[in-house]
Motif scaffolding. Structure first.
Motif, PDB file in Angstrom:
ATOM      1  N   GLU A 262      44.524  27.612  28.441  1.00 23.44           N
ATOM      2  CA  GLU A 262      45.024  27.948  29.777  1.00 23.44           C
ATOM      3  C   GLU A 262      44.390  29.220  30.340  1.00 23.44           C
ATOM      4  OE1 GLU A 262      47.362  26.416  31.710  1.00 23.44           O
ATOM      5  OE2 GLU A 262      47.323  24.717  30.316  1.00 23.44           O
ATOM      6  N   LEU A 263      44.060  29.168  31.629  1.00 25.34           N
ATOM      7  CA  LEU A 263      43.472  30.332  32.287  1.00 25.34           C
ATOM      8  C   LEU A 263      44.534  31.177  32.995  1.00 25.34           C
ATOM      9  CD1 LEU A 263      40.418  28.596  34.002  1.00 25.34           C
ATOM     10  CD2 LEU A 263      40.376  30.019  31.970  1.00 25.34           C
ATOM     11  N   ASP A 264      45.771  30.678  32.951  1.00 24.34           N
ATOM     12  CA  ASP A 264      46.820  31.237  33.801  1.00 24.34           C
ATOM     13  C   ASP A 264      47.008  32.748  33.649  1.00 24.34           C
ATOM     14  OD1 ASP A 264      48.789  30.499  35.749  1.00 24.34           O
ATOM     15  OD2 ASP A 264      50.265  31.157  34.256  1.00 24.34           O
ATOM     16  N   ASP A 265      47.137  33.221  32.438  1.00 26.10           N
ATOM     17  CA  ASP A 265      47.387  34.650  32.209  1.00 26.10           C
ATOM     18  C   ASP A 265      46.259  35.502  32.780  1.00 26.10           C
ATOM     19  OD1 ASP A 265      49.680  33.995  30.966  1.00 26.10           O
ATOM     20  OD2 ASP A 265      49.206  34.947  29.038  1.00 26.10           O
ATOM     21  N   LEU A 266      45.046  35.054  32.519  1.00 29.30           N
ATOM     22  CA  LEU A 266      43.879  35.804  32.977  1.00 29.30           C
ATOM     23  C   LEU A 266      43.828  35.852  34.502  1.00 29.30           C
ATOM     24  CD1 LEU A 266      41.144  37.191  32.380  1.00 29.30           C
ATOM     25  CD2 LEU A 266      40.100  34.930  32.478  1.00 29.30           C
ATOM     26  N   VAL A 267      44.045  34.718  35.124  1.00 33.46           N
ATOM     27  CA  VAL A 267      43.958  34.648  36.591  1.00 33.46           C
ATOM     28  C   VAL A 267      45.038  35.531  37.218  1.00 33.46           C
ATOM     29  CG1 VAL A 267      44.268  33.120  38.580  1.00 33.46           C
ATOM     30  CG2 VAL A 267      42.867  32.369  36.648  1.00 33.46           C
ATOM     31  N   LYS A 268      46.235  35.489  36.640  1.00 31.27           N
ATOM     32  CA  LYS A 268      47.325  36.296  37.220  1.00 31.27           C
ATOM     33  C   LYS A 268      47.037  37.786  37.074  1.00 31.27           C
ATOM     34  CE  LYS A 268      50.972  32.989  37.457  1.00 31.27           C
ATOM     35  NZ  LYS A 268      51.631  32.028  36.586  1.00 31.27           N
ATOM     36  N   GLU A 269      46.462  38.181  35.946  1.00 31.88           N
ATOM     37  CA  GLU A 269      46.131  39.585  35.756  1.00 31.88           C
ATOM     38  C   GLU A 269      45.027  39.998  36.739  1.00 31.88           C
ATOM     39  OE1 GLU A 269      47.865  41.642  33.858  1.00 31.88           O
ATOM     40  OE2 GLU A 269      46.619  43.268  34.643  1.00 31.88           O
ATOM     41  N   ALA A 270      44.006  39.138  36.853  1.00 31.63           N
ATOM     42  CA  ALA A 270      42.885  39.454  37.748  1.00 31.63           C
ATOM     43  C   ALA A 270      43.370  39.611  39.191  1.00 31.63           C
ATOM     44  CB  ALA A 270      41.815  38.353  37.664  1.00 31.63           C
ATOM     45  N   ALA A 271      44.368  38.795  39.565  1.00 34.06           N
ATOM     46  CA  ALA A 271      44.849  38.795  40.952  1.00 34.06           C
ATOM     47  C   ALA A 271      45.530  40.109  41.329  1.00 34.06           C
ATOM     48  CB  ALA A 271      45.801  37.624  41.167  1.00 34.06           C
ATOM     49  N   ARG A 272      45.828  40.974  40.351  1.00 34.25           N
ATOM     50  CA  ARG A 272      46.415  42.290  40.663  1.00 34.25           C
ATOM     51  C   ARG A 272      45.375  43.230  41.286  1.00 34.25           C
ATOM     52  NH1 ARG A 272      50.890  43.306  36.847  1.00 34.25           N
ATOM     53  NH2 ARG A 272      50.256  45.465  36.784  1.00 34.25           N
ATOM     54  N   TYR A 273      44.091  42.854  41.145  1.00 36.64           N
ATOM     55  CA  TYR A 273      43.016  43.684  41.687  1.00 36.64           C
ATOM     56  C   TYR A 273      42.259  42.851  42.718  1.00 36.64           C
ATOM     57  CZ  TYR A 273      44.443  45.725  37.330  1.00 36.64           C
ATOM     58  OH  TYR A 273      45.213  46.211  36.323  1.00 36.64           O
ATOM     59  N   GLU A 274      41.375  43.496  43.487  1.00 35.02           N
ATOM     60  CA  GLU A 274      40.664  42.724  44.516  1.00 35.02           C
ATOM     61  C   GLU A 274      39.494  41.957  43.888  1.00 35.02           C
ATOM     62  OE1 GLU A 274      39.440  44.994  47.946  1.00 35.02           O
ATOM     63  OE2 GLU A 274      38.286  43.300  48.731  1.00 35.02           O
ATOM     64  N   VAL A 275      39.594  40.623  43.916  1.00 34.65           N
ATOM     65  CA  VAL A 275      38.561  39.774  43.307  1.00 34.65           C
ATOM     66  C   VAL A 275      37.524  39.399  44.352  1.00 34.65           C
ATOM     67  CG1 VAL A 275      38.122  37.550  42.180  1.00 34.65           C
ATOM     68  CG2 VAL A 275      40.202  38.837  41.633  1.00 34.65           C
ATOM     69  N   VAL A 276      36.248  39.598  43.994  1.00 27.70           N
ATOM     70  CA  VAL A 276      35.158  39.269  44.916  1.00 27.70           C
ATOM     71  C   VAL A 276      34.578  37.893  44.601  1.00 27.70           C
ATOM     72  CG1 VAL A 276      32.871  39.995  45.746  1.00 27.70           C
ATOM     73  CG2 VAL A 276      34.603  41.719  45.177  1.00 27.70           C
ATOM     74  N   ASN A 277      34.485  37.584  43.317  1.00 33.83           N
ATOM     75  CA  ASN A 277      33.867  36.313  42.931  1.00 33.83           C
ATOM     76  C   ASN A 277      34.307  35.936  41.511  1.00 33.83           C
ATOM     77  OD1 ASN A 277      32.294  34.055  43.109  1.00 33.83           O
ATOM     78  ND2 ASN A 277      30.332  35.108  42.813  1.00 33.83           N
ATOM     79  N   VAL A 278      34.384  34.637  41.264  1.00 36.76           N
ATOM     80  CA  VAL A 278      34.674  34.157  39.908  1.00 36.76           C
ATOM     81  C   VAL A 278      33.616  33.138  39.540  1.00 36.76           C
ATOM     82  CG1 VAL A 278      36.321  32.974  38.422  1.00 36.76           C
ATOM     83  CG2 VAL A 278      37.164  34.442  40.267  1.00 36.76           C
TER      84      VAL A 278
END
Ligand SMILES: Nc1ncnc2c1ncn2[C@@H]1O[C@H](COP(=O)(O)OP(=O)(O)OP(=O)(O)O)[C@@H](O)[C@H]1O
Ligand SMILES: [Mg+2]
Length: 308
Positions: A262-278
């Motif tokens: 699952e990518l869920d934990d990682l995505v939720k943590e990343a979303a706390r900061y400004e994401v430019v690209n994945v």
């Protein structure tokens, strides 16, 4: 329970001394979208051609619709929508002539549906097949496979040559076929294609079946490389203890890591900061094979495919 639509038992094909496929046994049930995943030369096309009785097995047997693939080959093929790896028979015909020719051989072609498929895939039906680019030729191949809504679709590398937009359209066609109760056998060397489409997947390597898995089980074990670009550097330690996340590297604003399941934990943590690209890197099939060899343990290393 209903009979499997495709069943192969100890299916083996040698081209002279050269290995094609070795001792394959699996079955595909009605209503499944079954993925057949393996790298170039693994034996995908050989399996398909043997099931369709276009070539004879050296050993073993195949049944389709519960009937002997060899004895009843002709009738079986009439009821299958088959996309060959290379569609090369009809060079001096246009797309529409090719489709009309094939529609005369097969029953139940609905021309409104052919038109719809042509439009959705943006196929060029009026040019000679020989003059079409490989992607545009592939579209004619797909239309002829789908055009009479066959109960079984056998598609050899269906996304090959298609641009991303057309791949999406093809995914929709498979989704519709599934809802319509059709069964599909789809070969590919691209994991995301199989993940996107299939319920179950058979994995083939060097002519041998490595595993047959539910797609969710396969996904759960796949190690993905992910790269996330942030507007500013996030704190690296926030990502280090997330479930399934390994090998976290932060270089300036770019975070690289590997994720299992699952990518869920990682995505939720990343979303706390400004994401430019994945950027997600397609897992290497060899990494997937390794997983199976590791999980089979020492026994597999001693008696497994590498040492056959
Ligand atoms: N007509 C043939 N004569 C001899 N060897 C062949 C023939 N067709 C296939 N092979 C061999 O059989 C093996 C399996 O080939 P096959 O075409 O089934 O692989 P594949 O998984 O479909 O590969 P690809 O992804 O490149 O389409 C390969 O080693 C190939 O060289
Ligand atoms: Mg092939």
């Amino acid at each position: 329970m209903s009979e499997p639509l495709i069943e192969v038992e100890e299916l083996t094909k040698y081209y002279g001394k050269h290995r094609g496929i070795i001792d394959l046994s699996f079955s595909v049930s009605e209503g499944e979208v079954f993925g057949y995943l393996g790298p170039n030369g693994a034996g995908k096309t050989t399996t398909i051609r043997t099931i369709l009785d276009l070539i004879r097995p050296t050993d073993g047997k195949a049944w389709v619709f519960g009937r002997d693939a060899h004895l009843d080959g002709e009738e079986i093929r009439e009821n299958i929508g088959y996309l060959p790896g290379e569609l090369s028979l009809f060079d001096d015909m246009t797309g529409v002539e090719t489709l009309k020719y094939l529609a005369n051989i097969r029953s139940g072609v609905d021309w409104d549906f052919v038109d719809e498929l042509g439009e959705r895939l943006q196929a060029d039906l009026d040019q000679d097949m020989a003059e079409l680019s490989s992607g545009n030729k592939q579209k004619i191949g797909l239309i002829q496979a789908f055009m009479n809504r066959p109960s079984l679709l056998i598609l050899d590398e269906p996304t090959s040559g298609l641009d991303p937009l057309m791949q999406q359209e093809f995914f929709k066609l498979i989704e519709e076929a599934r809802k319509n109760g059709q069964t599909a056998f789809v070969s590919s060397h691209i994991l995301p294609v199989v993940e996107r489409l299939c319920n179950r997947v058979g994995i083939i390597r060097e002519g041998k079946l490595v595993a047959v898995e539910e797609i969710d089980d396969l996904k759960a074990g796949v190690l993905r490389s992910l790269e996330i670009h942030f507007a500013g550097a996030p704190p690296r330690e926030r990502f280090e203890n997330l479930l399934g996340v390994e090998e976290v590297v932060l270089e300036e604003n770019r975070l690289r890591c590997k994720v299992v399941g699952e990518l869920d934990d990682l995505v939720k943590e990343a979303a706390r900061y400004e994401v430019v690209n994945v950027i997600s890197h397609e897992p290497n099939l060899e990494e997937i094979f390794l997983k199976y060899y590791e999980s089979e343990g020492q026994e597999a290393m001693e008696g497994g495919p590498n040492n056959a």
